[in-house]
Design a protein around this motif. Structure first.
Motif, mmCIF file in Angstrom:
data_model
loop_
_atom_site.group_PDB
_atom_site.id
_atom_site.type_symbol
_atom_site.label_atom_id
_atom_site.label_comp_id
_atom_site.label_asym_id
_atom_site.label_seq_id
_atom_site.Cartn_x
_atom_site.Cartn_y
_atom_site.Cartn_z
ATOM 1 N N GLU A 185 33.227 49.982 41.770
ATOM 2 C CA GLU A 185 32.555 48.693 41.554
ATOM 3 C C GLU A 185 33.379 47.554 42.154
ATOM 4 O OE1 GLU A 185 30.228 49.815 37.396
ATOM 5 O OE2 GLU A 185 32.150 48.777 37.318
ATOM 6 N N VAL A 186 34.698 47.603 41.895
ATOM 7 C CA VAL A 186 35.585 46.572 42.442
ATOM 8 C C VAL A 186 35.560 46.607 43.969
ATOM 9 C CG1 VAL A 186 37.995 45.811 42.631
ATOM 10 C CG2 VAL A 186 37.095 46.538 40.415
ATOM 11 N N LEU A 187 35.559 47.809 44.501
ATOM 12 C CA LEU A 187 35.528 47.981 45.953
ATOM 13 C C LEU A 187 34.252 47.377 46.536
ATOM 14 C CD1 LEU A 187 36.727 49.232 48.528
ATOM 15 C CD2 LEU A 187 35.573 51.357 47.954
ATOM 16 N N ASN A 188 33.123 47.705 45.899
ATOM 17 C CA ASN A 188 31.839 47.189 46.384
ATOM 18 C C ASN A 188 31.816 45.670 46.429
ATOM 19 O OD1 ASN A 188 29.792 48.954 47.269
ATOM 20 N ND2 ASN A 188 29.805 49.903 45.241
ATOM 21 N N LEU A 189 32.282 45.063 45.334
ATOM 22 C CA LEU A 189 32.251 43.603 45.262
ATOM 23 C C LEU A 189 33.265 42.991 46.235
ATOM 24 C CD1 LEU A 189 31.794 43.192 41.411
ATOM 25 C CD2 LEU A 189 30.079 42.861 43.183
ATOM 26 N N SER A 190 34.414 43.664 46.384
ATOM 27 C CA SER A 190 35.426 43.161 47.308
ATOM 28 C C SER A 190 34.899 43.172 48.732
ATOM 29 C CB SER A 190 36.693 44.012 47.240
ATOM 30 O OG SER A 190 37.256 43.940 45.957
ATOM 31 N N CYS A 191 34.118 44.193 49.041
ATOM 32 C CA CYS A 191 33.556 44.298 50.374
ATOM 33 C C CYS A 191 32.569 43.172 50.655
ATOM 34 C CB CYS A 191 32.874 45.640 50.576
ATOM 35 S SG CYS A 191 34.047 46.967 50.820
ATOM 36 N N LYS A 192 32.004 42.616 49.590
ATOM 37 C CA LYS A 192 31.100 41.481 49.786
ATOM 38 C C LYS A 192 31.873 40.184 49.971
ATOM 39 C CE LYS A 192 27.262 43.569 47.364
ATOM 40 N NZ LYS A 192 26.754 43.825 46.001
ATOM 41 N N GLY A 193 33.179 40.298 49.920
ATOM 42 C CA GLY A 193 34.015 39.123 50.169
ATOM 43 C C GLY A 193 34.208 38.244 48.953
ATOM 44 N N LEU A 194 33.901 38.755 47.776
ATOM 45 C CA LEU A 194 34.011 37.925 46.571
ATOM 46 C C LEU A 194 35.468 37.802 46.119
ATOM 47 C CD1 LEU A 194 30.993 39.321 44.517
ATOM 48 C CD2 LEU A 194 31.067 37.308 45.998
ATOM 49 N N PRO A 195 35.864 36.627 45.649
ATOM 50 C CA PRO A 195 37.225 36.458 45.133
ATOM 51 C C PRO A 195 37.397 37.167 43.786
ATOM 52 C CG PRO A 195 35.978 34.417 44.909
ATOM 53 C CD PRO A 195 35.083 35.373 45.615
ATOM 54 N N ILE A 196 38.648 37.398 43.432
ATOM 55 C CA ILE A 196 38.977 38.144 42.223
ATOM 56 C C ILE A 196 38.277 37.591 40.985
ATOM 57 C CG2 ILE A 196 40.879 38.636 40.623
ATOM 58 C CD1 ILE A 196 42.645 39.127 43.030
ATOM 59 N N LYS A 197 38.286 36.264 40.874
ATOM 60 C CA LYS A 197 37.728 35.628 39.677
ATOM 61 C C LYS A 197 36.256 35.999 39.486
ATOM 62 C CE LYS A 197 38.433 31.687 36.907
ATOM 63 N NZ LYS A 197 38.515 32.707 35.870
ATOM 64 N N ILE A 198 35.481 35.897 40.568
ATOM 65 C CA ILE A 198 34.048 36.194 40.490
ATOM 66 C C ILE A 198 33.830 37.674 40.159
ATOM 67 C CG2 ILE A 198 31.848 36.064 41.727
ATOM 68 C CD1 ILE A 198 32.948 33.349 41.631
ATOM 69 N N ILE A 199 34.647 38.531 40.807
ATOM 70 C CA ILE A 199 34.520 39.965 40.528
ATOM 71 C C ILE A 199 34.768 40.227 39.042
ATOM 72 C CG2 ILE A 199 35.472 42.259 41.010
ATOM 73 C CD1 ILE A 199 36.179 41.281 43.808
ATOM 74 N N ALA A 200 35.809 39.571 38.523
ATOM 75 C CA ALA A 200 36.145 39.730 37.107
ATOM 76 C C ALA A 200 34.963 39.306 36.225
ATOM 77 C CB ALA A 200 37.386 38.904 36.776
ATOM 78 N N ASP A 201 34.359 38.181 36.551
ATOM 79 C CA ASP A 201 33.212 37.690 35.780
ATOM 80 C C ASP A 201 32.054 38.680 35.829
ATOM 81 O OD1 ASP A 201 34.556 35.494 35.048
ATOM 82 O OD2 ASP A 201 33.541 34.090 36.425
ATOM 83 N N GLN A 202 31.747 39.132 37.052
ATOM 84 C CA GLN A 202 30.593 40.011 37.224
ATOM 85 C C GLN A 202 30.753 41.323 36.469
ATOM 86 O OE1 GLN A 202 28.757 40.780 40.855
ATOM 87 N NE2 GLN A 202 28.494 38.623 41.438
ATOM 88 N N LEU A 203 31.973 41.833 36.417
ATOM 89 C CA LEU A 203 32.183 43.116 35.761
ATOM 90 C C LEU A 203 32.620 42.937 34.305
ATOM 91 C CD1 LEU A 203 34.066 45.047 38.603
ATOM 92 C CD2 LEU A 203 31.646 45.155 38.037
ATOM 93 N N SER A 204 32.700 41.665 33.888
ATOM 94 C CA SER A 204 33.158 41.336 32.530
ATOM 95 C C SER A 204 34.510 41.964 32.216
ATOM 96 C CB SER A 204 32.143 41.788 31.470
ATOM 97 O OG SER A 204 30.873 41.346 31.825
ATOM 98 N N ILE A 205 35.427 41.855 33.142
ATOM 99 C CA ILE A 205 36.803 42.290 32.882
ATOM 100 C C ILE A 205 37.736 41.149 33.278
ATOM 101 C CG2 ILE A 205 36.441 44.786 33.096
ATOM 102 C CD1 ILE A 205 37.206 44.627 36.009
ATOM 103 N N SER A 206 39.017 41.289 32.946
ATOM 104 C CA SER A 206 39.939 40.196 33.245
ATOM 105 C C SER A 206 40.375 40.221 34.711
ATOM 106 C CB SER A 206 41.176 40.317 32.354
ATOM 107 O OG SER A 206 41.988 41.371 32.824
ATOM 108 N N ASP A 207 40.884 39.050 35.174
ATOM 109 C CA ASP A 207 41.390 38.971 36.547
ATOM 110 C C ASP A 207 42.449 40.043 36.784
ATOM 111 O OD1 ASP A 207 39.882 36.768 36.406
ATOM 112 O OD2 ASP A 207 41.415 35.331 37.061
ATOM 113 N N ARG A 208 43.303 40.162 35.779
ATOM 114 C CA ARG A 208 44.428 41.080 35.935
ATOM 115 C C ARG A 208 43.950 42.523 36.129
ATOM 116 N NH1 ARG A 208 49.781 41.068 32.265
ATOM 117 N NH2 ARG A 208 50.083 39.097 33.314
ATOM 118 N N THR A 209 42.910 42.885 35.388
ATOM 119 C CA THR A 209 42.376 44.246 35.530
ATOM 120 C C THR A 209 41.824 44.461 36.937
ATOM 121 O OG1 THR A 209 41.742 44.027 33.233
ATOM 122 C CG2 THR A 209 40.917 45.948 34.391
ATOM 123 N N VAL A 210 41.150 43.425 37.460
ATOM 124 C CA VAL A 210 40.629 43.541 38.824
ATOM 125 C C VAL A 210 41.795 43.792 39.771
ATOM 126 C CG1 VAL A 210 39.475 42.347 40.714
ATOM 127 C CG2 VAL A 210 38.652 42.053 38.376
#
Lengths: 230, 364
Positions: free
Chosen positions: B308-333
């Motif tokens: 999931e993180v890989l998919n979102l990263s490939c879309k060019g999303l920053p860590i913060k947005i990825i964290a929000d979308q997956l409902s996890i913390s920045d650090r976990t991302v």
């Protein structure tokens, strides 16, 4: 070397970096190999590893010497220092120079007609010229290379004739350019500096260089040097 | 285990000797080619597990070697690493666009080189095994007789083929295909088989009578399709389906099998034992199978969260947005990204993305 345009400079830099990178890679890789195995390599492998390092160092040194020489010539700082010596001495020096491609080969055939003739010119520069010309003749042919020397009318004439690949006619005007390499020999290794060095050195000796060549038949280089009076 | 074979294509003899020593001391078997042309030839003859290639060579340069080898099904899947003095980004981008697996810039650390080689070979083998398993499962479950042959000699069959013909492995090795049918029957298909083997026609099907295990002759539908080329001749895949069976299902299964076999690299060893060797996801291959293999690879390598993180990263999303979308913390991302980098041997997230794109692990 012509520093007159950005394009030339960039070409020179890219040639420099390419020429240095490969021997540096060989050095670095072999040293790592020795280090990571604490020198505990099989005897033949270890010998080869050291030899590869030495060869790489030699090629870097030779290349830097060449660049340095061309730079001096370009700045007009090259001075001939004429001295009297025997041609035997010159031939001996050239044929016994290590790190040349033809060292120890019997393919270089020198006509003994010059024996015991004394000349006056810069011995070091002339040795350099001859080494580079012979290096090419030897490298780009598989058969004998004939060398003939004569002295007449205060001129020393040296002819070097090979039976090799030859120089393409349309590239003849480019061969003295530093780093230039002819299309038909690009698969053989070389820096493209040899003839530029020979050319600069022969100019400094008040001499001329004349090259005639036929593709796949061979190349004949004729050097004509005005001897000094000393 | 056999030592992995690596082909070094490099015009500087001193450098290729150095590389050969480094590889040999690390239990690889290395062979040297000193021009691009020799490299291409040796790639076919030597069937290396990986190719190390210099770019700056004359008259055939590394890019040309790569392009030529990628055009042939026999060599197109061999992992390919460029060794180059060019460190310009544009050159590297060009190579990656071509699909080169990795770049090693001169001078390099031996360890980096060895690591890159190890990763590429492992990844390659993983894909080979996935492909092999797909193929074997299908082959063994099939009620239809499947065999690989060159028009005459039969190199490999499945269980069902042996049951239909009543022949065991060593008996099959001794006979040629025409001995399975009557001369009259063989005449009917001989021309078609030859055309297929010579690459003059694609697949065909024909109803023929086969001598079966019980000694009687039974009607079968024979499907034949060209597969891999080997040393100039084409291997054929044959399938025997009982004539009474619904041809539709046999046809469907056959297409699936051909799809898989086309993905396989096949070669014949000394005793003519035929081994299905190497498989890979090919851009020209059947879409369904390709997707399947890649997803399987992704699943076997990355956790669900990492994907999931890989998919979102490939879309060019920053860590913060990825964290929000997956409902996890920045650090976990960040932790997942670090793990992705480690698994793909990447130095940064951009390299992870390049890896994912090259291997079709994500869709954009």
């Amino acid at each position: 070397m012509d520093y007159s345009s950005d394009q030339n400079i960039s070409q020179i830099i890219s040639s420099l970096s390419h020429e240095l990178r490969t021997p540096l890679t060989i050095l670095s890789s072999n040293l790592q190999l020795l280090k990571s195995n604490n020198l505990n390599l099989e005897a033949t492998v270890r010998a080869e590893t050291f030899q590869l390092c030495e060869e790489a160092l030699n090629s870097v040194t030779k290349f830097l010497d060449g660049i340095h020489f061309l730079n001096l010539a370009n700045k007009q700082e090259l001075r001939a220092q004429p001295e009297v010596f025997e041609l035997d001495q010159l031939v001996h020096n050239v044929l016994n120079k290590r790190n040349t491609s033809f060292y120890g080969s019997d393919r270089i055939q020198v006509d003994p007609g010059f024996k015991q003739k004394q000349v006056c010119t810069d011995q070091e520069l002339l040795t350099k010229v001859l080494i580079h010309i012979l290096d090419n003749a030897y490298k780009f042919s598989a058969k004998e290379v004939f060398v003939k020397m004569t002295v007449e009318n205060q001129h020393l004439i040296i002819e070097v004739e090979d039976q090799g690949v030859g120089i393409p006619a349309d590239e003849m005007s480019l061969i003295f350019m530093p780093f230039y390499r002819c299309e038909n020999v690009k698969m053989l290794s070389g820096t493209g500096l040899g003839l530029s060095i020979a050319h600069k050195a022969i100019k400094c000796l008040n001499g001329e260089i004349e090259i005639t060549s036929a593709i796949k038949k061979g190349t004949k280089v004729k050097l004509k040097i005005l001897l000094d009076e000393c | 285990m056999n030592a992995k074979k690596i082909l070094i294509i490099e015009d500087d003899l001193a450098l290729s000797k150095t590389l050969k020593n480094v590889l040999s001391l690390n239990d690889y078997q290395a062979d040297i080619a000193s021009t691009g042309a020799e490299g291409i030839q040796k790639a076919y003859e030597y069937c290396p597990d990986l190719i190390l290639c210099d770019i700056n060579m004359k008259p055939i340069d590394g890019y040309q070697v790569y392009n030529i080898l990628k055009d042939s099904s026999l060599t197109s899947r061999i992992p390919f690493i460029f060794i180059t003095g060019r460190s310009q980004l544009n050159d590297i981008r060009f190579g990656l666009e071509l699909g080169v697996d990795d770049y090693i810039v001169k001078p390099f650390e031996n360890e980096d080189l060895l690591k890159s080689i190890k990763v590429r070979i492992e990844k390659y083998e993983k894909l080979v095994n996935i492909g092999k398993n797909d193929y074997k499962t299908l082959l063994n479950l099939s009620p239809n007789g499947v065999f690989v042959f060159d028009g005459e000699t039969i190199y490999e069959t499945n269980q069902a083929f042996m049951e239909i013909t009543g022949l065991n492995e060593s008996e099959i090795k001794k006979i040629t295909f025409d001995q399975l049918v009557s001369p009259k029957q063989y005449k009917k298909i001989e021309g078609k088989i030859m055309k297929c083997a010579n690459g003059l026609s694609g697949n065909f099907q024909e109803e023929i009578q086969i001598r079966t295990a019980s000694g009687t002759k039974e009607k079968y539908i024979l499907h034949v399709s060209p597969s891999q080329k080997h040393n100039g001749f084409t291997l054929l895949i044959g399938l025997l389906a009982h004539a009474e069976q619904s041809t539709d299902s046999a046809q469907l299964e056959y297409e699936k099998l051909v799809n898989i076999l086309e993905e396989e690299k096949v070669y014949i060893s000394g005793n003519l034992a035929h081994k299905l060797h190497k498989a890979f996801d090919s851009p020209n291959g059947g879409m369904q199978q390709q997707g399947g293999t890649s997803t399987m690879l992704a699943k076997s390598v990355f956790s669900k969260r990492e994907q999931e993180v890989l998919n979102l990263s490939c879309k060019g999303l920053p860590i913060k947005i990825i964290a929000d979308q997956l409902s996890i913390s920045d650090r976990t991302v960040e932790k997942h990204r670090a793990s992705l980098m480690e698994k793909t041997n990447a130095k940064n997230i951009v390299e992870v993305i390049i890896y994912a794109l090259k291997n079709d692990l994500v869709e954009i």
